[in-house]
Design a protein around this motif. Structure first.
Motif, PDB file in Angstrom:
ATOM      1  N   LEU A 147       0.151  13.403  -2.091  1.00  0.00           N
ATOM      2  CA  LEU A 147      -0.957  13.733  -2.981  1.00  0.00           C
ATOM      3  C   LEU A 147      -0.684  13.303  -4.413  1.00  0.00           C
TER       4      LEU A 147
ATOM      5  N   GLY B  61     -14.763  12.289  -5.294  1.00  0.00           N
ATOM      6  CA  GLY B  61     -14.087  11.983  -6.550  1.00  0.00           C
ATOM      7  C   GLY B  61     -12.719  12.615  -6.655  1.00  0.00           C
ATOM      8  N   GLU B  62     -12.138  12.985  -5.513  1.00  0.00           N
ATOM      9  CA  GLU B  62     -10.842  13.654  -5.566  1.00  0.00           C
ATOM     10  C   GLU B  62      -9.677  12.729  -5.233  1.00  0.00           C
ATOM     11  N   PHE B  63      -9.939  11.739  -4.398  1.00  0.00           N
ATOM     12  CA  PHE B  63      -8.895  10.772  -4.037  1.00  0.00           C
ATOM     13  C   PHE B  63      -9.217   9.417  -4.628  1.00  0.00           C
ATOM     14  N   GLN B  64      -8.202   8.655  -4.792  1.00  0.00           N
ATOM     15  CA  GLN B  64      -8.423   7.259  -5.132  1.00  0.00           C
ATOM     16  C   GLN B  64      -7.426   6.431  -4.328  1.00  0.00           C
ATOM     17  N   VAL B  65      -7.910   5.395  -3.698  1.00  0.00           N
ATOM     18  CA  VAL B  65      -7.003   4.512  -2.958  1.00  0.00           C
ATOM     19  C   VAL B  65      -7.402   3.080  -3.245  1.00  0.00           C
ATOM     20  N   LYS B  66      -6.432   2.223  -3.246  1.00  0.00           N
ATOM     21  CA  LYS B  66      -6.726   0.821  -3.521  1.00  0.00           C
ATOM     22  C   LYS B  66      -7.169   0.109  -2.264  1.00  0.00           C
ATOM     23  N   ASP B  67      -6.509   0.475  -1.144  1.00  0.00           N
ATOM     24  CA  ASP B  67      -6.723  -0.280   0.092  1.00  0.00           C
ATOM     25  C   ASP B  67      -6.915   0.734   1.226  1.00  0.00           C
ATOM     26  N   LEU B  68      -8.166   1.091   1.400  1.00  0.00           N
ATOM     27  CA  LEU B  68      -8.445   2.167   2.343  1.00  0.00           C
ATOM     28  C   LEU B  68      -7.868   1.910   3.734  1.00  0.00           C
ATOM     29  N   ASP B  69      -8.052   0.682   4.248  1.00  0.00           N
ATOM     30  CA  ASP B  69      -7.595   0.387   5.612  1.00  0.00           C
ATOM     31  C   ASP B  69      -6.109   0.659   5.801  1.00  0.00           C
ATOM     32  N   TYR B  70      -5.358   0.449   4.754  1.00  0.00           N
ATOM     33  CA  TYR B  70      -3.922   0.673   4.895  1.00  0.00           C
ATOM     34  C   TYR B  70      -3.488   2.036   4.386  1.00  0.00           C
ATOM     35  N   ALA B  71      -4.351   2.643   3.603  1.00  0.00           N
ATOM     36  CA  ALA B  71      -3.998   3.977   3.088  1.00  0.00           C
ATOM     37  C   ALA B  71      -3.861   4.980   4.230  1.00  0.00           C
TER      38      ALA B  71
ATOM     39  N   ILE C  87     -12.532  10.432  -1.412  1.00  0.00           N
ATOM     40  CA  ILE C  87     -13.008   9.446  -2.379  1.00  0.00           C
ATOM     41  C   ILE C  87     -14.442   9.777  -2.799  1.00  0.00           C
TER      42      ILE C  87
ATOM     43  N   LEU D  73      -2.315  10.163  -3.811  1.00  0.00           N
ATOM     44  CA  LEU D  73      -3.715   9.940  -3.481  1.00  0.00           C
ATOM     45  C   LEU D  73      -4.639  10.543  -4.528  1.00  0.00           C
TER      46      LEU D  73
ATOM     47  N   SER E 143       0.819  -1.207   0.000  1.00  0.00           N
ATOM     48  CA  SER E 143       0.000   0.000   0.000  1.00  0.00           C
ATOM     49  C   SER E 143       0.855   1.259   0.000  1.00  0.00           C
TER      50      SER E 143
ATOM     51  N   ALA F  47      -7.536  17.839  -1.254  1.00  0.00           N
ATOM     52  CA  ALA F  47      -6.087  18.021  -1.182  1.00  0.00           C
ATOM     53  C   ALA F  47      -5.763  19.168  -0.231  1.00  0.00           C
TER      54      ALA F  47
ATOM     55  N   LEU G 144     -10.072  10.435   4.275  1.00  0.00           N
ATOM     56  CA  LEU G 144      -9.847   9.772   2.985  1.00  0.00           C
ATOM     57  C   LEU G 144     -11.176   9.466   2.306  1.00  0.00           C
TER      58      LEU G 144
END
Lengths: 231, 231, 231, 231
Positions: D214, D162-172, D159, C217, C208, D99, D155
């Motif tokens: 960012l 529509g400004e952030f994107q994360v693959k794994d929220l828990d670890y982000a 999301i 992000l 991650s 941001a 976070l």
DNA sequence: GATGAATGAGGATTCATTCAT
DNA sequence: CATGAATGAATCCTCATTCAT
């Protein structure tokens, strides 16, 4: 009529209570201290707790008693009051069998003294005597001597009436005293702190003690086979 | 043979002394602890004082006993618990009259336990049980239960042999226990601190207790007029 | 042939082992101390436990290290050995994408250093630095400076190849360092003592971190709607 | 109006001072404790020293806090836990770009917590967690859980907008936490004890971290050639 | 060298007692 | 008189360090 009488009633009331309390202070403190000393002993009783239970502050306690030690002595002295006059009268008035007298005395002793808080004093004195020799002396004089005297006269009555026989009168009195002291000590120590509970039913204990005391353990030639005996 | 073996004996000696001391430490500490616990009670005995009396430093005490409480338990084991085996054996081996057995036991109990310092432990436990429930529980388990068990078996033996009769076996044991506990309590409290001295000759006390216990206070029909009675 | 050769083989063996051990002593002590210091910190680690874990007596420890403090310093110094040569070589030899390089490095770092006991040293130093300034200085010089240098060169490579862009190179290195240090600290503190357990799977954590580090992000204009995003 | 009300103001004043002191005590003690805990850690801070620094005696400390551990918890509550309400409100009220929100939060976090002494608590907990599991658990519950919760919501807001994107929220969330923890650890360890000084300018560090966080390290297709990049 | 028994300074906590208000 | 904040001696226990063997 003083102005104070015109103040709101609450104040008056509180004032009165305060006056009353002020004079009662030492007594309330001694009461609280008795409870706690009996429960915890001298060392483990905290001055503050005594004060709290008496509803006053820590400082006030030291206003009335210069130290914890003096408080302790006052507690014991205060509670060692001879009720022996009353007992003596009752003894003199007793009519009937000496065995019944003894049964009656033990029961009455338990109901009036042993079962109540007063027995805590005895426990206290015996437990702490070593660290408070003057208390021990005091107790000896005020309680032990008259108490043993009464017991001796009870035995003498039995002997005089041809109902009791004892070889050594001076020490026979301990046959009555020991069971009482034992019961008191247990009541205030093991009985209240052993997890499983130390099993000691006072009534049953006294009944058993008295009968054995009167008749002894040894089977007698003419005795019936003692129905109640559990072999 | 290495040369070291040829060195002066002193080295050997010192080594031996050190060894001896090391092995003697627990014993010396237990001795000192016994003295102090009996003299001052559990709470009032300071660890450091025990160490000092044993001639070692504070730290050394905790090298052998992890806490004051464990030290106390060790004292109990050393002086009381450990003896039940021997007592049981003696009881099993006893031949003869149950009355004689009881007389013998009481005397022996006094000579071996009651008269010594060990009895102070019993006094201490009863005095402070409430504040140290762990100690009370330990004592109950290690001393009271086996002790009462032994006493119960003594009574049962008397009953089985047709020599004793009791109405309530469970409580009859207290007729033996109470006199012993009373003697112990007095010995370690009033007897050692009342100025005039509390008059209690153990031998005479025990003799008196035992006879009354065996035969009771009540005069029996066939009894001779009891020469020894002092009216 | 000396007589000793004629002695039973066991003795020989033991003798040999002892010789071997004698020289290994400091190392064994340092090993044991490392474990314990990492686990408990400086203050809470008892000298005796270190000795016990190393299989020697308390006294022996002080034979090799004059004090607990010196032992601590020796432990850190001993374990701060630059494996940087090897890493540098690997870095120089790496071919391919800088993003892949970074992914590879982080993984390799975890496998070779982070996951092992060595990370305990880092935790140790950071935790206790304040009380051991010379250790901090030592660590700074031996580990931090070369480590940061390597990381800087990695970033520079990415920039040079037009693959990375950073605004502030000197501080960008912390974007790589911080995640590693955080993981180490957690691994040796909260992860092993919070009751419910502090949830931190190293592999997933690193994955991650790396991806966020590479791509940020912020959603980018041309980005696909990021299938994996959990809203 | 009673006469006492007419007495000189001095009495009133002194009374007031005493009152003020009494009420100020806990605060003064917490101040002193914070200083010392941060400076020396939990284990190495002596209760007496805290008291001394607050200008009171050993006993007074325990009048306000029943134990060193409770004192520590009070310090945490006073300096950290108590602030989450305010932070949450601020988060809820924030309007604008995610941001910017992140930039704002990091800066504000540093100004209000990180830069102050309070951050030393975090360092302390992480350093000593293993030896004081109760403290670790307390901190986890009072600080970590609410803290991570707030970060997760930040976070999620990004999301959702529509400004952030994360693959794994828990670890982000660790991508935000790690930089902060790292800064704290350094500030309270290497930064204050390395002779030459560990070069870490918090403002610059945070600015760098946020921007990398960012936008990532990777150059993006449409990006301008990144003027600031120092090759 | 190696051992481990012994030491004693130190630290957290308690509580009787004092005294300013 | 009453209060209760403050004190500090006292106490249990720990542990780095020493030293005789």
């Amino acid at each position: 009529m003083p102005f104070s009488k015109l103040l709101p009633v609450r104040s008056d009331d509180v004032q009165a209570k305060r006056e009353r309390r002020k004079e009662a202070r030492p007594g309330e403190l001694l009461e609280a201290a008795l409870d706690l000393f009996v429960e915890k002993g001298f060392a483990a009783t905290r001055s503050e707790e005594v004060a709290a239970r008496a509803g006053v502050s820590k400082g006030t306690l030291f206003l009335y008693f210069p130290s914890k030690e003096e408080l302790f002595k006052a507690v014991v002295r205060e509670n060692i009051s001879g009720r022996f006059k009353e007992w003596n009268d009752e003894f003199e008035a007793f009519e009937g069998d000496s065995a019944d007298m003894l049964r009656y005395c033990m029961k009455v002793w338990w109901d009036r003294l042993g079962a109540g808080r007063a027995s805590g004093i005895t426990k206290l004195v015996i437990s702490e005597a070593r660290n408070f020799p003057d208390i021990a002396a005091f107790y000896q004089e005020e309680v032990i001597v008259p108490g043993q005297d009464l017991i001796r006269r009870m035995l003498q009555r039995g002997i005089a009436r041809g109902e009791f026989q004892v070889k050594d009168l001076d020490y026979a009195i301990y046959s009555l005293i020991a069971p009482m002291i034992f019961l008191i000590m247990m009541k205030h120590s093991l009985c209240v702190c052993v997890p499983g509970g130390y099993p000691l039913d006072p009534e049953r204990y006294i009944a058993s003690q008295v009968e054995t005391l009167l008749h002894g353990l040894c089977k007698r030639p003419g005795d019936v086979p003692a129905a109640g005996t559990k072999p």
